[in-house]
Design an enzyme around this catalytic site. Structure first.
Site, PDB file in Angstrom:
ATOM      1  N   HIS A 159     164.578 105.801  17.019  1.00 54.77           N
ATOM      2  CA  HIS A 159     164.020 105.964  15.671  1.00 54.77           C
ATOM      3  C   HIS A 159     165.031 105.600  14.586  1.00 54.77           C
ATOM      4  O   HIS A 159     164.794 105.882  13.414  1.00 54.77           O
ATOM      5  CB  HIS A 159     163.547 107.412  15.497  1.00 54.77           C
ATOM      6  CG  HIS A 159     164.669 108.381  15.659  1.00 54.77           C
ATOM      7  ND1 HIS A 159     165.087 108.819  16.879  1.00 54.77           N
ATOM      8  CD2 HIS A 159     165.492 108.948  14.746  1.00 54.77           C
ATOM      9  CE1 HIS A 159     166.115 109.634  16.714  1.00 54.77           C
ATOM     10  NE2 HIS A 159     166.392 109.718  15.433  1.00 54.77           N
TER      11      HIS A 159
ATOM     12  N   CYS B 164     168.547 106.981  10.279  1.00 56.41           N
ATOM     13  CA  CYS B 164     168.361 108.403  10.585  1.00 56.41           C
ATOM     14  C   CYS B 164     169.615 109.191  10.228  1.00 56.41           C
ATOM     15  O   CYS B 164     169.610 109.994   9.305  1.00 56.41           O
ATOM     16  CB  CYS B 164     167.990 108.654  12.048  1.00 56.41           C
ATOM     17  SG  CYS B 164     168.012 110.435  12.405  1.00 56.41           S
TER      18      CYS B 164
ATOM     19  N   CYS C  84     170.625 108.466  18.790  1.00 56.37           N
ATOM     20  CA  CYS C  84     170.726 109.735  18.049  1.00 56.37           C
ATOM     21  C   CYS C  84     170.507 110.876  19.028  1.00 56.37           C
ATOM     22  O   CYS C  84     169.786 110.725  20.006  1.00 56.37           O
ATOM     23  CB  CYS C  84     169.645 109.745  16.963  1.00 56.37           C
ATOM     24  SG  CYS C  84     169.473 111.311  16.081  1.00 56.37           S
TER      25      CYS C  84
ATOM     26  N   SER D 187     168.703 113.351  18.712  1.00 50.17           N
ATOM     27  CA  SER D 187     167.279 113.738  18.789  1.00 50.17           C
ATOM     28  C   SER D 187     166.609 113.047  19.970  1.00 50.17           C
ATOM     29  O   SER D 187     165.798 113.664  20.675  1.00 50.17           O
ATOM     30  CB  SER D 187     166.558 113.382  17.496  1.00 50.17           C
ATOM     31  OG  SER D 187     167.141 114.053  16.409  1.00 50.17           O
TER      32      SER D 187
ATOM     33  N   HIS E  31     167.456 114.963  22.997  1.00 52.47           N
ATOM     34  CA  HIS E  31     166.664 116.199  23.145  1.00 52.47           C
ATOM     35  C   HIS E  31     165.327 115.893  23.833  1.00 52.47           C
ATOM     36  O   HIS E  31     164.868 116.665  24.664  1.00 52.47           O
ATOM     37  CB  HIS E  31     166.373 116.827  21.780  1.00 52.47           C
ATOM     38  CG  HIS E  31     167.563 117.415  21.079  1.00 52.47           C
ATOM     39  ND1 HIS E  31     168.525 118.161  21.720  1.00 52.47           N
ATOM     40  CD2 HIS E  31     167.937 117.377  19.781  1.00 52.47           C
ATOM     41  CE1 HIS E  31     169.426 118.555  20.830  1.00 52.47           C
ATOM     42  NE2 HIS E  31     169.095 118.083  19.646  1.00 52.47           N
TER      43      HIS E  31
HETATM   44  N1  LIG Z   1     166.632 117.625  10.859  1.00 53.52           N
HETATM   45  C1  LIG Z   1     166.464 116.332  11.100  1.00 53.52           C
HETATM   46  O1  LIG Z   1     165.627 115.671  10.484  1.00 53.52           O
HETATM   47  C2  LIG Z   1     167.341 115.664  12.106  1.00 53.52           C
HETATM   48  C3  LIG Z   1     167.504 114.266  12.068  1.00 53.52           C
HETATM   49  C4  LIG Z   1     168.377 113.684  12.978  1.00 53.52           C
HETATM   50  C5  LIG Z   1     169.060 114.444  13.915  1.00 53.52           C
HETATM   51  N2  LIG Z   1     168.850 115.789  13.940  1.00 53.52           N
HETATM   52  C6  LIG Z   1     169.565 116.663  14.865  1.00 53.52           C
HETATM   53  O2  LIG Z   1     170.902 116.811  14.417  1.00 53.52           O
HETATM   54  C7  LIG Z   1     171.713 117.212  15.526  1.00 53.52           C
HETATM   55  C8  LIG Z   1     172.976 116.361  15.575  1.00 53.52           C
HETATM   56  O3  LIG Z   1     172.655 115.043  15.944  1.00 53.52           O
HETATM   57  P1  LIG Z   1     173.822 113.972  16.221  1.00 53.52           P
HETATM   58  O4  LIG Z   1     173.145 112.701  16.605  1.00 53.52           O
HETATM   59  O5  LIG Z   1     174.800 113.986  15.113  1.00 53.52           O
HETATM   60  O6  LIG Z   1     174.500 114.628  17.528  1.00 53.52           O
HETATM   61  P2  LIG Z   1     175.891 114.287  18.236  1.00 53.52           P
HETATM   62  O7  LIG Z   1     175.728 114.583  19.663  1.00 53.52           O
HETATM   63  O8  LIG Z   1     176.357 112.936  17.811  1.00 53.52           O
HETATM   64  O9  LIG Z   1     176.903 115.334  17.555  1.00 53.52           O
HETATM   65  C9  LIG Z   1     176.962 116.687  17.879  1.00 53.52           C
HETATM   66  C10 LIG Z   1     178.398 117.145  17.667  1.00 53.52           C
HETATM   67  O10 LIG Z   1     178.455 118.555  17.865  1.00 53.52           O
HETATM   68  C11 LIG Z   1     179.645 118.874  18.549  1.00 53.52           C
HETATM   69  N3  LIG Z   1     179.467 120.192  19.192  1.00 53.52           N
HETATM   70  C12 LIG Z   1     178.742 120.492  20.285  1.00 53.52           C
HETATM   71  N4  LIG Z   1     178.779 121.821  20.524  1.00 53.52           N
HETATM   72  C13 LIG Z   1     179.554 122.367  19.545  1.00 53.52           C
HETATM   73  C14 LIG Z   1     179.943 123.702  19.222  1.00 53.52           C
HETATM   74  N5  LIG Z   1     179.559 124.761  19.954  1.00 53.52           N
HETATM   75  N6  LIG Z   1     180.704 123.888  18.128  1.00 53.52           N
HETATM   76  C15 LIG Z   1     181.110 122.858  17.361  1.00 53.52           C
HETATM   77  N7  LIG Z   1     180.747 121.568  17.626  1.00 53.52           N
HETATM   78  C16 LIG Z   1     180.002 121.335  18.700  1.00 53.52           C
HETATM   79  C17 LIG Z   1     179.842 117.713  19.519  1.00 53.52           C
HETATM   80  O11 LIG Z   1     181.180 117.596  19.944  1.00 53.52           O
HETATM   81  C18 LIG Z   1     179.406 116.529  18.652  1.00 53.52           C
HETATM   82  O12 LIG Z   1     180.489 115.986  17.909  1.00 53.52           O
HETATM   83  C19 LIG Z   1     170.822 117.084  16.766  1.00 53.52           C
HETATM   84  O13 LIG Z   1     170.263 118.350  17.082  1.00 53.52           O
HETATM   85  C20 LIG Z   1     169.721 116.163  16.283  1.00 53.52           C
HETATM   86  O14 LIG Z   1     168.536 116.301  17.019  1.00 53.52           O
HETATM   87  C21 LIG Z   1     168.006 116.399  13.051  1.00 53.52           C
HETATM   88 ZN   LIG Z   2     167.840 110.728  14.607  1.00 54.21          ZN
END
Ligand SMILES: NC(=O)c1ccc[n+]([C@@H]2O[C@H](COP(=O)([O-])OP(=O)(O)OC[C@H]3O[C@@H](n4cnc5c(N)ncnc54)[C@H](O)[C@@H]3O)[C@@H](O)[C@H]2O)c1
Ligand SMILES: [Zn+2]
Ligand SMILES: [Zn+2]
Length: 362
Positions: free
Chosen positions: A59, A162, A38, A40, A43
């Protein structure tokens, strides 16, 4: 047992032999089947969120129960489970008022650095998210797992731990999307695509998916998007306003960046709500146009999709069995544990959705 250890921000994860405790009271020892990569975790690897190191990240996992400690009644050896970082006590004000994902009991949901379940080179190894799924075994509180039907393939189940819970939950629980409405999702990774799919299940009439990678937009269409915007060519705020004649009632940010969080708010029509799912780097502030609040616009966060995971995760698996939740589209590849750094490098490129570590593969 083997685990991927993060020793310093930006350092490659190193595959090490580590020691795991025997299950104590209310703890469960798990044999990890699959763990998802993921963003996260990325990060944390990139030092965008402070965390005590060395630590084992990971996770999003599905596993088989190997042993249980004293007073564990919920599971027995052999049971199949999904893990969740939203460990709950069931007794604190948040749990009692229906927000177990925000549980405040630090005896159950241990603060970073408090867990003493893993050791490496004679020292305590930090257990990230109370889970540490990038390891062949996990030792967790029994309130960190949900039992699932053993007929469900564990790779599909992992995704729910997640990404799918967070994306679908943001739509169902945080924004409460109304049937017939219009939704925009910025970022189509594991979480954003799940939000797109959740919006389709919720009955949104129009779902606008936004990403900078063309293949992600194609996948978004397969998950239910009706319109797509490639944000590498156009301003997504202008494009959404043009497509909708003024803005959307629901926007979701699923990337974790200042600019896209601001875009999600700027593309709202009056009365709309922006839900920030992404983890914006710790310490970063976002800027909003104050006058936009005069027309009932709102912005909110969501923690793991506002889950009540012991209820929600089996429901999500049932939606998959009904063909409504498209888990199969989310798996981009399988890795051995020792290929984890390549996996994170690919995730950073934006190309894959979910890559799963398959512990049976070595
Ligand atoms: N709030 C929560 O509880 C929670 C839980 C899980 C993940 N997250 C967060 O969610 C976010 C996404 O996670 P993920 O695993 O899906 O990430 P990921 O890397 O799989 O997906 C991110 C997507 O964003 C796109 N992207 C990047 N920059 C962009 C822009 N400027 N405009 C448009 N698209 C763009 C990428 O091409 C990619 O497809 C992360 O920040 C993660 O930490 C939060
Ligand atoms: Zn996650
Ligand atoms: Zn609680």
């Amino acid at each position: 047992m083997r685990a991927a250890v993060l020793t310093a921000p930006h350092a490659p994860l190193s595959i090490e032999t580590v020691e795991i405790e025997k299950p104590k009271r209310r703890e469960v020892l798990l044999r990890t089947a699959f763990a998802g990569l993921c963003h996260s975790d990325l990060h944390f690897i990139e030092g965008l969120y402070p965390y005590p190191l060395p630590a084992v990240l990971g996770h999003e996992a599905a596993a088989v129960v190997e042993a249980v400690g004293e007073d564990v009644t919920y599971v027995k050896p052999g049971d199949h489970v999904i893990t969740c970082l939203s460990v709950f006590c069931g007794e604190c004000p948040q749990c009692i008022t229906g927000h177990p994902n925000l549980c405040e009991n630090t005896e159950v949901k241990l603060l970073p650095g408090a867990a003493r379940r893993l050791r490496w080179k004679g020292e305590v190894l930090n257990q990230a998210f109370n889970l540490s799924a990038f390891a062949e075994q996990m030792l967790v509180h029994e309130h960190a797992v949900v039992k699932i039907d053993p007929a469900i393939p564990l790779d599909r189940a992992t995704l729910v731990g997640c990404g799918v819970m967070t994306g679908v939950g943001a739509v169902f629980h945080a924004a409460k999307v109304e049937p017939g409405s219009t939704v925009a999702v910025i970022g189509c990774g594991g979480i954003g695509l799940s939000a797109v799919n959740g919006a389709a299940i919720a009955g949104a009439e129009r779902i606008i998916a936004i990403d900078t990678v063309a293949s992600k937009l194609e996948l978004a269409r397969a998950m239910g998007a009706t319109d797509t915007i490639n944000a590498s060519n156009v301003d997504p705020v202008e494009a959404v306003k043009e497509l909708t004649g003024g803005g959307v009632p629901y926007a979701f940010e699923a990337i974790g960046a200042k600019v896209t969080a601001e875009q999600s708010f700027a593309m709202l029509r009056p009365g709309g709500v922006a839900t920030i799912i992404g983890m914006i780097p710790f310490g970063t502030k976002i800027e909003l146009h104050g006058a936009d609040f005069l027309r009932d616009r709102k912005i909110q966060g969501t923690s793991m999709g506002g889950n009540r995971f012991r209820v929600d995760m089996p429901r999500l698996l049932s939606l998959w069995q009904q063909g409504k939740l498209k888990l199969d589209h989310l798996i981009s590849g399988r890795l051995r544990l020792d290929q984890i750094n390549d996996g994170f490098a690919r995730l950073k490129s934006g190309a894959p959705v979910r890559q799963l570590i398959d512990f049976a593969a070595g």
